[in-house]
Design a protein around this motif. Structure first.
Motif, PDB file in Angstrom:
ATOM      1  N   PHE A   1       7.622 -60.879 -75.738  1.00  0.00           N
ATOM      2  CA  PHE A   1       8.747 -61.390 -74.951  1.00  0.00           C
ATOM      3  C   PHE A   1       9.389 -62.513 -75.757  1.00  0.00           C
ATOM      4  CE2 PHE A   1      10.993 -63.789 -71.763  1.00  0.00           C
ATOM      5  CZ  PHE A   1      11.426 -62.836 -70.856  1.00  0.00           C
TER       6      PHE A   1
ATOM      7  N   ARG B   1       7.667 -61.835 -64.781  1.00  0.00           N
ATOM      8  CA  ARG B   1       7.423 -62.129 -66.211  1.00  0.00           C
ATOM      9  C   ARG B   1       7.280 -63.638 -66.429  1.00  0.00           C
ATOM     10  NH1 ARG B   1       4.952 -59.538 -69.075  1.00  0.00           N
ATOM     11  NH2 ARG B   1       4.066 -59.229 -67.028  1.00  0.00           N
TER      12      ARG B   1
ATOM     13  N   TRP C   1      11.563 -58.841 -61.364  1.00  0.00           N
ATOM     14  CA  TRP C   1      10.890 -58.738 -62.673  1.00  0.00           C
ATOM     15  C   TRP C   1      11.005 -60.035 -63.455  1.00  0.00           C
ATOM     16  CZ3 TRP C   1       7.175 -55.700 -63.456  1.00  0.00           C
ATOM     17  CH2 TRP C   1       7.183 -54.359 -63.070  1.00  0.00           C
ATOM     18  N   ALA C   2      12.158 -60.704 -63.324  1.00  0.00           N
ATOM     19  CA  ALA C   2      12.326 -61.962 -64.063  1.00  0.00           C
ATOM     20  C   ALA C   2      11.222 -62.942 -63.653  1.00  0.00           C
ATOM     21  CB  ALA C   2      13.708 -62.553 -63.792  1.00  0.00           C
TER      22      ALA C   2
ATOM     23  N   VAL D   1      14.368 -60.075 -70.167  1.00  0.00           N
ATOM     24  CA  VAL D   1      13.693 -59.475 -68.998  1.00  0.00           C
ATOM     25  C   VAL D   1      14.201 -58.050 -68.801  1.00  0.00           C
ATOM     26  CG1 VAL D   1      13.539 -59.510 -66.468  1.00  0.00           C
ATOM     27  CG2 VAL D   1      13.205 -61.632 -67.755  1.00  0.00           C
TER      28      VAL D   1
END
Ligand code: HEM
Length: 427
Positions: free
Chosen positions: A344, A268, A264-265, A293
């Motif tokens: 974010f 993103r 996911w890091a 994240v």
């Protein structure tokens, strides 16, 4: 009375959640507010909460009234055994937790920094360049190696080879529906039918156990102290069988969750060039990025307790026998706790203050025992990848969330194309 929830039959609720987990819960939250009930086929009802305050009330049941171990036991026990900190409750849980906590404290795991760096560098050097690759699987390869070498402390090349071959298959089998969802009362019969997946799973498990017991016996004889987690468990008073179960526990709890969070890091970061630009050498910023994240894409979506006493929660009297727990992605989008939750913004974690609504590692007494190791792995691995490679996403659209076992995974497993960095950022 249970809080409100959809009236669909439980099989339909289960199917809805499997097909569109994030969408289903957004709808339920909009319709019913911060506390609602979901019914999964074949299980007691589950009450979900979506605010930090309500989540804390559930976590407080770790001191009495809620059983985190019983909530996980049925589907985890075939894999982790009967002596696992994940599935125990009460005094037995306390004894195991006391053995596992010291070797996984921040100060202890800091000593693993260089070895994690080396493992990441070794693995990254083997990645194919210029073609689409599934980063989630490659991350899993790294986090598995971290567990085998730093937690199990296995150095012998032959045992390493056998474990590397067996563990991914054991984990896949153990997490499959035909093993994890097999009712406990049918296990004995299923074990006797060699053509069934359960019997094949048991054979694999016996292969892994043989290696782990060999290693435990060897280490009990060898007086020298290692720095790995196994060395420290050997001195904790746990029996060989209990240690075997805890080693498999750390593997199961630790490697897929960390790999998914890393996936996911990158998913993103590749869509947020202004964030990526500041990485990886600004350490406090990297730490804040990891936390942000985990806020926007928590890998584990819930942390349930099976109530063994009634609980007053959000104005409802929840009876014993029901599950209760936070739906973590929604708690992380509570605008009171995280202003503009859809943005974010790593800056929200830069002041070093703890935010009690941030709960990717759960909470209460059952708070993830491996959190410090996971955070260290994430920082080190992100830094190593970004030092060595330029990554691009062949499809710029965000990857939706897909449900795999107990985690939300990027639906395309974080598809990227890697190229060697033109300028070496390590120099
Ligand atoms: C990013 C990676 C990780 C995530 C997102 C994660 C998340 C969680 C969550 C949500 C729980 C449940 C807490 C609760 O019920 O309140 C948990 C428990 C646990 N985790 Fe992790 N975890 C991660 C990495 C690890 C690692 C690396 C290890 C060990 C090597 C580990 C070992 C455990 C254990 C043993 C428990 C059970 C604790 C207990 O019941 O007392 N986890 N984790």
């Amino acid at each position: 009375m249970l809080p409100p929830g959809p009236r669909l039959p439980s099989a339909a609720q289960t199917a809805w959640f499997m097909l569109d987990p994030a969408g289903a819960f957004d709808r339920l939250h909009r319709r019913y507010g911060p506390i609602f009930t979901v019914r999964y086929f074949g299980f007691p009802p589950e009450v979900y909460v979506t605010t930090a305050e309500l989540a804390e009330e559930v976590f407080r049941t770790d001191q009495g009234g809620g059983l985190a171990g019983a909530a996980r036991r049925d589907f985890l026990e075939p894999l982790v055994g009967a002596h696992s900190v994940l599935t125990l409750d009460g005094d037995a849980w306390s004894r195991h937790r006391k053995a596992l906590t010291p070797p996984l404290r921040a100060r202890q795991v800091a000593g693993y920094h260089d070895e994690i760096t080396d493992i990441a560098a070794e693995k990254i050097a083997t990645w194919p360049l210029g073609v689409p690759i599934a980063l989630r699987d490659l991350m899993q390869d790294i986090t598995l190696e971290v567990i085998i070498r730093l937690v199990f402390g296995i150095r012998d090349a032959e045992r390493l080879g056998r474990l590397r071959a067996l563990l991914p298959r054991l984990i896949k089998f153990g997490g499959s529906m035909s093993v994890a969802m097999l009712p406990a009362r049918l296990r004995e019969r299923a074990a006797a039918a060699p053509f069934l997946p359960y019997a094949r799973f048991l054979k694999l498990r016996a292969g892994v156990d043989a290696i782990l017991y060999e290693e435990i016996a060897r280490r009990r004889q060898d007086e020298t102290d290692g720095t790995d987690v196994l060395s420290r468990l050997l001195a904790s008073g746990l029996t060989d069988e209990e240690i075997r179960d805890e080693l498999v526990t750390l593997l199961i709890a630790g490697h897929e969750t960390t790999a998914t969070s890393l996936a996911w890091a990158f998913e993103r970061l590749l869509r947020l060039p202004h964030v990526l630009e500041r990485l990886p050498d600004d350490e406090p910023y990297l730490d804040a990025v990891v936390k942000e994240v985990m806020r926007v894409r928590p890998a584990v979506y819930e942390a349930p307790r099976l109530l063994d006493a009634p609980l007053r929660l959000g104005g409802h009297e929840i009876p014993a026998g029901v599950y209760a727990g936070p739906f973590i992605p929604l708690v992380h989008h509570d605008p009171v706790a995280f202003p503009s939750p859809g943005e974010f913004r790593p800056e929200r974690f830069l002041d070093g203050q703890q935010n009690r609504a941030w709960m990717p590692f759960g909470g209460g007494r059952r708070f993830c025992v491996g959190a410090q190791l996971a955070l260290l792995e994430m920082r080190v691995i992100i830094r190593e990848v970004l030092h060595r490679l330029d990554l691009t996403a062949p499809d710029p659209a965000p990857e939706p969330r897909r449900l795999t076992n107990v985690t939300f995974t990027p639906a395309r497993l974080t598809r990227v194309i890697a190229r060697a960095r033109s300028l070496d950022r390590t120099s």
